[in-house]
Design a protein around this motif. Sequence first.
Motif, PDB file in Angstrom:
ATOM      1  N   UNK A  88       0.425  -0.845  -0.218  1.00 42.04           N
ATOM      2  CA  UNK A  88       0.369   0.305   0.099  1.00 42.04           C
ATOM      3  C   UNK A  88       0.654   1.097  -0.231  1.00 42.04           C
ATOM      4  N   UNK A  89       0.595   1.925  -1.072  1.00 44.34           N
ATOM      5  CA  UNK A  89       1.696   3.128  -1.249  1.00 44.34           C
ATOM      6  C   UNK A  89       1.058   4.568   0.412  1.00 44.34           C
ATOM      7  N   UNK A  90      -0.085   4.144   0.201  1.00 45.31           N
ATOM      8  CA  UNK A  90       0.398   5.257   1.223  1.00 45.31           C
ATOM      9  C   UNK A  90       0.259   4.639   2.287  1.00 45.31           C
ATOM     10  N   UNK A  91       0.763   4.203   3.363  1.00 39.17           N
ATOM     11  CA  UNK A  91       1.726   3.236   3.603  1.00 39.17           C
ATOM     12  C   UNK A  91       3.483   4.174   4.483  1.00 39.17           C
ATOM     13  N   UNK A  92       4.234   4.908   2.471  1.00 39.34           N
ATOM     14  CA  UNK A  92       5.026   5.077   2.805  1.00 39.34           C
ATOM     15  C   UNK A  92       5.071   6.877   4.001  1.00 39.34           C
ATOM     16  N   UNK A  93       3.144   7.302   3.578  1.00 38.44           N
ATOM     17  CA  UNK A  93       2.623   8.698   4.236  1.00 38.44           C
ATOM     18  C   UNK A  93       2.978   8.549   5.924  1.00 38.44           C
ATOM     19  N   UNK A  94       2.973   7.606   6.528  1.00 37.24           N
ATOM     20  CA  UNK A  94       2.679   7.207   7.545  1.00 37.24           C
ATOM     21  C   UNK A  94       3.745   5.955   7.822  1.00 37.24           C
ATOM     22  N   UNK A  95       4.519   5.274   7.427  1.00 38.67           N
ATOM     23  CA  UNK A  95       5.911   5.008   7.908  1.00 38.67           C
ATOM     24  C   UNK A  95       7.454   5.126   7.203  1.00 38.67           C
ATOM     25  N   UNK A  96       7.300   6.149   6.823  1.00 39.44           N
ATOM     26  CA  UNK A  96       8.108   6.407   6.319  1.00 39.44           C
ATOM     27  C   UNK A  96       8.257   5.514   5.075  1.00 39.44           C
ATOM     28  N   UNK A  97      10.120   5.648   4.553  1.00 37.53           N
ATOM     29  CA  UNK A  97      10.404   4.743   3.245  1.00 37.53           C
ATOM     30  C   UNK A  97      11.459   3.542   3.860  1.00 37.53           C
ATOM     31  N   UNK A  98      11.009   2.559   3.304  1.00 39.63           N
ATOM     32  CA  UNK A  98      11.500   1.716   4.262  1.00 39.63           C
ATOM     33  C   UNK A  98      13.137   1.276   3.629  1.00 39.63           C
TER      34      UNK A  98
END
Length: 440
Positions: free
Chosen positions: A258-268
């Motif tokens: 889910x690309x939106x997880x980048x907004x809440x969890x950041x880039x891994x």
Amino acid sequence: MKQAKEVSDFINSTVGLEVETHRINKSGQLSHKSYPKGLLNERQHHFIKNDFLETQSELIIPPTKTTLKGLKYLGVYHQALRSELAGKEYLWPYSMPPKLKADHSDIVIAQTDPKSYEYRQQVAKIRKIERTAETGVHVNIGLTKKAIKDLTAQEANVSTDDLYLQAAVGFMRYRWLLTYLFGATPVAFTNYFAPNTDAPISPVRSLRNSHFGFGNGFISSYQSVQQYVDGILKAVDDQKLIAQREYYGTVRLKRSDNVSDLLTKGIAYLELRIYDLDPFEPLGVSEDAVDLVRLMFAYFVSHRPFDLRTADEDIAKADQKNDVVALENPLKISQYHDEAAEFIGKLEKFSAQAVIPFNAQHLCFKLMEMIDDPVLTPSGRMANWLGEDSKKVFEELLKFAKGYQDDLIHNPAIGFESLSAADQKEILATLKQGIPVRIK
């Protein structure tokens, strides 16, 4: 210049590999055999699986802190897969597909879960199905926990997302250089191009990395994580993309499906989708190719040389430059020779002042030689050796496929050579059942 220790942490990044290749028969056609029965079901296996197509095997290597260990995992995964192939079945060592049937009935979409199958059918219908038959090497690279901890302790205002964006922009701006150095698809084979295609008539550096390769033409914004996510979601809404997963950018910012997880969890980590399979490498990728990614990542993160406000414009220009380089004569010095040499010179100077766990200076010297002499690049080697006759290229690649198979299935289990033959056999059996093993 950052402290040598800190720079070393950037270079000691975690690196993972995803390597795709086709199963073929003894004649060099896509195999008609099903997914190897001696392996755990393709829907359950997490690191030896089918990719987009039924014949498209994918090996997914766990992140490691050294290139050599990553290649050892890749080697033993190869052995586990290859040892379960059907008789007279091989792995195709080239990113463009082998000879195809005129109606492309030999290109079969992988029968995984129903949702994925439906998605793949849509992609194949909208994008030319023969383009889905290309394969390649993905390099996943991320900061270690120690690097993040040390960096945030020294620079309170720094964001790991901004570091990743700097690196993503850097790789996209210098994609043309990676295409020059490691492009390895000078020709295509029977029935890849439709009869009316204005395709190159002589070898090039990388068909796969040119506009003739697989892609959908959409590039999201890299000015910020928010703009990256918004761009992909809008493209899905506007039906430019079938789904989020169809974003085939050269570099993808990764966290989850889910690309939106980048907004809440950041880039891994970053996923680089640049490299062709190297037909001169039994595992499809060289140590130098991976180490160059590691060195560039450290340089971009350490120096942060890009203005993200102009990133999208810069990437668009670089994309055009990459197409020019990809379609150049592989035996000719690139028109961007001087710019390539200048950048490698920067990497050489950077590596001389940092603690680096591989021979970075030696790597830079070899890269400079390749820039000055294109015959040393994979595409240059193929064109210089085999000429413009695609039939001759095909026959040699088929010979490679059979030779690599013989070598790898008869070698000791890579990474476990010190164990007894019985223990090595047990290691391979464990891998075949989808259970990971640890190389010390």
